[in-house]
Motif scaffolding. Structure first.
Motif, short mmCIF file in Angstrom:
data_model
loop_
_atom_site.label_atom_id
_atom_site.label_comp_id
_atom_site.label_asym_id
_atom_site.label_seq_id
_atom_site.Cartn_x
_atom_site.Cartn_y
_atom_site.Cartn_z
N SER A 83 39.88 22.84 39.45
CA SER A 83 38.75 23.38 38.69
C SER A 83 39.29 24.50 37.81
CB SER A 83 37.68 23.94 39.63
OG SER A 83 38.18 25.10 40.29
N LEU A 84 38.46 24.97 36.90
CA LEU A 84 38.89 26.05 36.02
C LEU A 84 39.17 27.32 36.82
CD1 LEU A 84 39.48 26.64 33.09
CD2 LEU A 84 37.10 27.29 32.78
N ASP A 85 38.35 27.60 37.82
CA ASP A 85 38.58 28.78 38.67
C ASP A 85 39.88 28.65 39.45
OD1 ASP A 85 36.30 30.12 37.84
OD2 ASP A 85 35.05 29.26 39.43
N ALA A 86 40.14 27.46 39.99
CA ALA A 86 41.39 27.25 40.73
C ALA A 86 42.58 27.38 39.79
CB ALA A 86 41.38 25.87 41.39
N TRP A 87 42.47 26.85 38.57
CA TRP A 87 43.54 26.98 37.57
C TRP A 87 43.82 28.45 37.28
CZ3 TRP A 87 42.88 29.25 32.77
CH2 TRP A 87 44.01 29.24 31.95
N LYS A 88 42.76 29.24 37.08
CA LYS A 88 42.94 30.68 36.81
C LYS A 88 43.68 31.35 37.95
CE LYS A 88 38.87 31.39 33.90
NZ LYS A 88 37.56 32.03 33.81
N LYS A 89 43.32 31.04 39.18
CA LYS A 89 44.01 31.63 40.33
C LYS A 89 45.48 31.23 40.37
CE LYS A 89 39.93 32.00 43.23
NZ LYS A 89 39.16 31.37 44.31
N SER A 90 45.77 30.00 39.99
CA SER A 90 47.13 29.48 40.04
C SER A 90 48.02 30.01 38.91
CB SER A 90 47.14 27.96 39.99
OG SER A 90 46.54 27.41 41.13
N PHE A 91 47.47 30.19 37.70
CA PHE A 91 48.30 30.48 36.54
C PHE A 91 48.01 31.80 35.83
CE2 PHE A 91 48.92 25.95 37.01
CZ PHE A 91 50.28 25.83 36.76
N ILE A 92 46.86 32.40 36.05
CA ILE A 92 46.47 33.57 35.26
C ILE A 92 46.33 34.84 36.09
CG2 ILE A 92 44.69 34.51 33.71
CD1 ILE A 92 46.38 32.15 32.55
N ASP A 93 45.74 34.75 37.27
CA ASP A 93 45.40 35.96 38.03
C ASP A 93 46.57 36.89 38.31
OD1 ASP A 93 42.77 35.25 37.96
OD2 ASP A 93 42.62 34.67 40.06
N GLY A 94 47.76 36.39 38.49
CA GLY A 94 48.91 37.24 38.78
C GLY A 94 49.60 37.78 37.54
N ALA A 95 49.14 37.39 36.36
CA ALA A 95 49.79 37.80 35.11
C ALA A 95 49.57 39.30 34.87
CB ALA A 95 49.25 36.99 33.94
N LYS A 96 50.64 39.99 34.49
CA LYS A 96 50.54 41.43 34.26
C LYS A 96 50.12 41.77 32.84
CE LYS A 96 53.82 42.58 37.82
NZ LYS A 96 55.10 42.11 38.20
N THR A 97 50.51 40.94 31.87
CA THR A 97 50.20 41.22 30.46
C THR A 97 49.48 40.03 29.85
OG1 THR A 97 52.26 40.27 29.61
CG2 THR A 97 52.32 42.60 30.27
N ASN A 98 48.91 40.22 28.69
CA ASN A 98 48.29 39.12 27.97
C ASN A 98 49.33 38.08 27.57
OD1 ASN A 98 45.65 40.01 28.17
ND2 ASN A 98 45.74 41.18 26.27
N GLN A 99 50.54 38.53 27.24
CA GLN A 99 51.60 37.57 26.92
C GLN A 99 51.93 36.71 28.14
OE1 GLN A 99 54.59 38.24 24.00
NE2 GLN A 99 56.23 37.83 25.48
N ASP A 100 51.95 37.31 29.33
CA ASP A 100 52.16 36.54 30.55
C ASP A 100 51.05 35.52 30.75
OD1 ASP A 100 54.46 38.01 31.13
OD2 ASP A 100 53.41 39.37 32.51
N LYS A 101 49.82 35.89 30.38
CA LYS A 101 48.70 34.94 30.48
C LYS A 101 48.90 33.78 29.50
CE LYS A 101 45.38 38.39 32.01
NZ LYS A 101 44.17 39.15 31.66
N GLY A 102 49.33 34.10 28.27
CA GLY A 102 49.60 33.05 27.28
C GLY A 102 50.68 32.11 27.77
N ILE A 103 51.74 32.66 28.33
CA ILE A 103 52.82 31.82 28.87
C ILE A 103 52.31 31.02 30.07
CG2 ILE A 103 55.09 31.89 30.00
CD1 ILE A 103 55.73 34.31 28.14
N GLY A 104 51.42 31.60 30.86
CA GLY A 104 50.83 30.87 31.98
C GLY A 104 50.01 29.67 31.51
N ILE A 105 49.26 29.85 30.44
CA ILE A 105 48.50 28.74 29.84
C ILE A 105 49.47 27.64 29.44
CG2 ILE A 105 47.14 28.02 27.84
CD1 ILE A 105 45.90 30.89 27.91
#
Length: 178
Positions: free
Chosen positions: A48-70
């Motif tokens: 799910s979208l929430d599960a995806w966020k937990k797997s790839f976004i929640d631990g990201a420290k910066t917005n760039q880390d979030k972009g790379i996680g996507i």
């Protein structure tokens, strides 16, 4: 007492004939199983979208880390090939990243770009698409600028300051190189 037993046996027999089953017998038609979720500690949960966020976004420290996680999530669960066509709507393609990750897992560059855009928007980053000589790519916006992540050809480019370049930055660098 005997009459009651005969009546119960008769009712049970009629019910068995009507339903087509008796105790211990196999059903005559298959059942439907749905909402099955299989999880593993070896694979990120993208159910799910929430599960995806937990797997790839929640631990990201910066917005760039979030972009790379996507970007990393799309290259992990989606490979480059001719895309599926469900014939469910006018466009025909599958532009829902969670469905793509869990059902198909393959598609052409426009699907990849759409999935990066959709996931970026899901975490609040504006996104825009580009067509470059028959190739579809996208930028997502964070920290006051656009940043290009191409999950189809599996790359992104860092500028000298360490930030991810935008499509326009890549164009400018190619022009300068020429």
């Amino acid at each position: 007492m005997v009459a009651r037993s005969i009546l119960l046996v008769a009712v049970a027999g009629v019910m068995a004939l009507v339903t087509g089953t008796t105790r211990g017998a196999e059903p005559t038609s298959p059942g439907t199983v749905c909402h099955v979720k299989v999880v593993s500690d070896k694979v990120s949960d993208v159910s799910s979208l929430d599960a995806w966020k937990k797997s790839f976004i929640d631990g990201a420290k910066t917005n760039q880390d979030k972009g790379i996680g996507i970007w990393r999530s799309v290259i992990t669960f989606h490979y480059q090939d001719g895309g599926p066509d469900e014939f469910l709507h006018q466009e025909g393609g599958v532009y829902d990243p969670i469905k793509m990750f869990n059902v198909y897992g393959y598609g052409i560059c426009s699907y990849h770009a759409a999935h990066v855009e959709a996931l970026g928007r899901a975490i609040g980053f504006p996104a825009r698409g580009w067509a470059i000589n028959g190739h579809s790519v996208c930028d997502i916006n964070y920290d006051g600028g656009w940043h290009h992540f191409d999950s189809s050809l599996m790359h992104y480019f860092l500028k000298p300051d360490g930030t991810v370049a935008s499509v326009e930055d890549v164009f400018a660098a190619v022009k300068e190189w020429y």
